[in-house]
Design a protein around this motif. Structure first.
Motif, PDB file in Angstrom:
ATOM      1  N   ASN A  62      12.142  12.322  -8.938  1.00 30.26           N
ATOM      2  CA  ASN A  62      11.371  13.028  -7.900  1.00 30.26           C
ATOM      3  C   ASN A  62      10.113  13.665  -8.501  1.00 30.26           C
ATOM      4  O   ASN A  62       9.773  14.802  -8.215  1.00 30.26           O
ATOM      5  CB  ASN A  62      12.220  14.098  -7.203  1.00 30.26           C
ATOM      6  N   TYR A  63       9.415  12.891  -9.306  1.00 28.67           N
ATOM      7  CA  TYR A  63       8.262  13.391 -10.056  1.00 28.67           C
ATOM      8  C   TYR A  63       6.977  13.234  -9.256  1.00 28.67           C
ATOM      9  O   TYR A  63       6.732  12.202  -8.625  1.00 28.67           O
ATOM     10  CB  TYR A  63       8.140  12.630 -11.377  1.00 28.67           C
ATOM     11  N   ASN A  64       6.133  14.260  -9.287  1.00 32.36           N
ATOM     12  CA  ASN A  64       4.820  14.246  -8.668  1.00 32.36           C
ATOM     13  C   ASN A  64       3.800  14.652  -9.723  1.00 32.36           C
ATOM     14  O   ASN A  64       3.801  15.791 -10.184  1.00 32.36           O
ATOM     15  CB  ASN A  64       4.784  15.229  -7.480  1.00 32.36           C
TER      16      ASN A  64
ATOM     17  N   PHE B 182      -0.734   7.298  -6.275  1.00 28.70           N
ATOM     18  CA  PHE B 182      -2.138   7.495  -6.663  1.00 28.70           C
ATOM     19  C   PHE B 182      -3.036   6.529  -5.900  1.00 28.70           C
ATOM     20  O   PHE B 182      -4.077   6.913  -5.367  1.00 28.70           O
ATOM     21  CB  PHE B 182      -2.283   7.318  -8.177  1.00 28.70           C
ATOM     22  N   VAL B 183      -2.618   5.269  -5.823  1.00 27.53           N
ATOM     23  CA  VAL B 183      -3.423   4.239  -5.164  1.00 27.53           C
ATOM     24  C   VAL B 183      -3.470   4.456  -3.659  1.00 27.53           C
ATOM     25  O   VAL B 183      -4.537   4.364  -3.047  1.00 27.53           O
ATOM     26  CB  VAL B 183      -2.873   2.833  -5.502  1.00 27.53           C
ATOM     27  N   THR B 184      -2.325   4.767  -3.034  1.00 29.14           N
ATOM     28  CA  THR B 184      -2.288   4.863  -1.571  1.00 29.14           C
ATOM     29  C   THR B 184      -2.807   6.188  -1.036  1.00 29.14           C
ATOM     30  O   THR B 184      -3.337   6.238   0.068  1.00 29.14           O
ATOM     31  CB  THR B 184      -0.860   4.619  -1.041  1.00 29.14           C
ATOM     32  N   SER B 185      -2.676   7.262  -1.795  1.00 29.93           N
ATOM     33  CA  SER B 185      -3.089   8.576  -1.287  1.00 29.93           C
ATOM     34  C   SER B 185      -4.581   8.835  -1.451  1.00 29.93           C
ATOM     35  O   SER B 185      -5.153   9.654  -0.741  1.00 29.93           O
ATOM     36  CB  SER B 185      -2.324   9.693  -1.994  1.00 29.93           C
TER      37      SER B 185
ATOM     38  N   ASN C 152       8.481  17.045 -25.126  1.00 34.07           N
ATOM     39  CA  ASN C 152       9.166  18.160 -24.478  1.00 34.07           C
ATOM     40  C   ASN C 152      10.561  17.785 -23.977  1.00 34.07           C
ATOM     41  O   ASN C 152      11.114  18.456 -23.118  1.00 34.07           O
ATOM     42  CB  ASN C 152       8.310  18.793 -23.368  1.00 34.07           C
ATOM     43  N   GLY C 153      11.109  16.699 -24.527  1.00 39.33           N
ATOM     44  CA  GLY C 153      12.493  16.328 -24.235  1.00 39.33           C
ATOM     45  C   GLY C 153      12.724  15.615 -22.923  1.00 39.33           C
ATOM     46  O   GLY C 153      13.864  15.449 -22.494  1.00 39.33           O
ATOM     47  N   ARG C 154      11.669  15.178 -22.279  1.00 41.87           N
ATOM     48  CA  ARG C 154      11.791  14.483 -20.994  1.00 41.87           C
ATOM     49  C   ARG C 154      11.804  12.976 -21.193  1.00 41.87           C
ATOM     50  O   ARG C 154      11.130  12.448 -22.075  1.00 41.87           O
ATOM     51  CB  ARG C 154      10.634  14.839 -20.059  1.00 41.87           C
ATOM     52  N   ILE C 155      12.538  12.291 -20.320  1.00 51.61           N
ATOM     53  CA  ILE C 155      12.580  10.829 -20.334  1.00 51.61           C
ATOM     54  C   ILE C 155      12.116  10.337 -18.970  1.00 51.61           C
ATOM     55  O   ILE C 155      12.732  10.647 -17.951  1.00 51.61           O
ATOM     56  CB  ILE C 155      14.002  10.311 -20.628  1.00 51.61           C
ATOM     57  N   TYR C 156      11.028   9.589 -18.960  1.00 57.00           N
ATOM     58  CA  TYR C 156      10.488   9.016 -17.740  1.00 57.00           C
ATOM     59  C   TYR C 156      10.903   7.551 -17.661  1.00 57.00           C
ATOM     60  O   TYR C 156      10.836   6.830 -18.652  1.00 57.00           O
ATOM     61  CB  TYR C 156       8.959   9.089 -17.720  1.00 57.00           C
ATOM     62  N   SER C 157      11.288   7.086 -16.488  1.00 56.03           N
ATOM     63  CA  SER C 157      11.641   5.676 -16.299  1.00 56.03           C
ATOM     64  C   SER C 157      10.413   4.895 -15.822  1.00 56.03           C
ATOM     65  O   SER C 157       9.434   5.478 -15.342  1.00 56.03           O
ATOM     66  CB  SER C 157      12.763   5.543 -15.260  1.00 56.03           C
TER      67      SER C 157
ATOM     68  N   PHE D 224       7.124   5.924 -13.176  1.00 58.01           N
ATOM     69  CA  PHE D 224       5.710   5.582 -13.377  1.00 58.01           C
ATOM     70  C   PHE D 224       5.176   4.752 -12.216  1.00 58.01           C
ATOM     71  O   PHE D 224       4.078   4.983 -11.728  1.00 58.01           O
ATOM     72  CB  PHE D 224       5.505   4.824 -14.686  1.00 58.01           C
ATOM     73  N   ASP D 225       5.970   3.759 -11.792  1.00 57.18           N
ATOM     74  CA  ASP D 225       5.526   2.890 -10.693  1.00 57.18           C
ATOM     75  C   ASP D 225       5.298   3.691  -9.413  1.00 57.18           C
ATOM     76  O   ASP D 225       4.337   3.452  -8.684  1.00 57.18           O
ATOM     77  CB  ASP D 225       6.538   1.773 -10.451  1.00 57.18           C
ATOM     78  N   LYS D 226       6.167   4.668  -9.155  1.00 56.24           N
ATOM     79  CA  LYS D 226       6.013   5.510  -7.964  1.00 56.24           C
ATOM     80  C   LYS D 226       4.737   6.354  -8.062  1.00 56.24           C
ATOM     81  O   LYS D 226       3.996   6.484  -7.091  1.00 56.24           O
ATOM     82  CB  LYS D 226       7.235   6.411  -7.797  1.00 56.24           C
ATOM     83  N   VAL D 227       4.468   6.905  -9.246  1.00 55.21           N
ATOM     84  CA  VAL D 227       3.253   7.700  -9.447  1.00 55.21           C
ATOM     85  C   VAL D 227       2.016   6.827  -9.215  1.00 55.21           C
ATOM     86  O   VAL D 227       1.070   7.235  -8.529  1.00 55.21           O
ATOM     87  CB  VAL D 227       3.217   8.327 -10.860  1.00 55.21           C
TER      88      VAL D 227
END
Length: 141
Positions: A121-123, A32-35, A16-21, A25-28
């Motif tokens: 700012n991805y969630n 996930f682990v802390t929440s 869909n034309g998106r580029i994730y760094s 990923f590390d923030k996600v």
């Protein structure tokens, strides 16, 4: 049934034309682990009617663990014994038996996108199984 699937790759445009760094990923993964918030997913969702809304009746699987292995963002997934979970199990079994149809796991969430397609700012809200070649989720992050 537990499976591990690649859900995205850092640094390249996805379908869909998106580029994730890697940092996204590390923030996600950290969130996930802390929440301790569970992440669920759907099998072949109809985004034209549901968008990114996740209904309990649509759930097919749960993400148990998220990892980044180099550029690869992957999930350990437990397929649930729900109606859609049973359909997902059947599809996985058919693919393993040689079916030419393929499905992929894809993250769905909210965030921002710059003019080059870079996501920030991805969630992550869910991780859905979709047909390998699809444009039905083109407008979702």
């Amino acid at each position: 049934m537990k499976i591990t699937r690649q859900i995205a790759r850092a640094g390249i445009k996805n379908a869909n034309g998106r580029i994730y760094s890697k940092e996204v990923f590390d923030k996600v993964i950290e969130e996930f682990v802390t929440s301790h918030k569970p992440i669920f997913g759907r099998f072949l969702p109809d985004y034209s009617t549901t968008g990114s809304v996740l209904s309990i009746t649509d759930i097919s699987h749960q993400v148990l663990k998220l990892n980044r292995n180099g550029d690869i963002f992957e999930a350990v997934i437990k397929v649930l014994n729900t109606p859609n979970g049973l359909k997902l199990k059947q599809a996985i079994n058919e693919i393993q038996a040689g079916s030419p149809t393929n499905i992929v796991a894809a993250p769905c969430g909210t965030g921002e996108i710059d003019e080059n397609g870079n996501v920030f700012n991805y969630n992550m809200i869910s991780c859905d199984f979709i047909p390998e070649n699809t444009s039905s989720f083109k407008n979702l992050i």
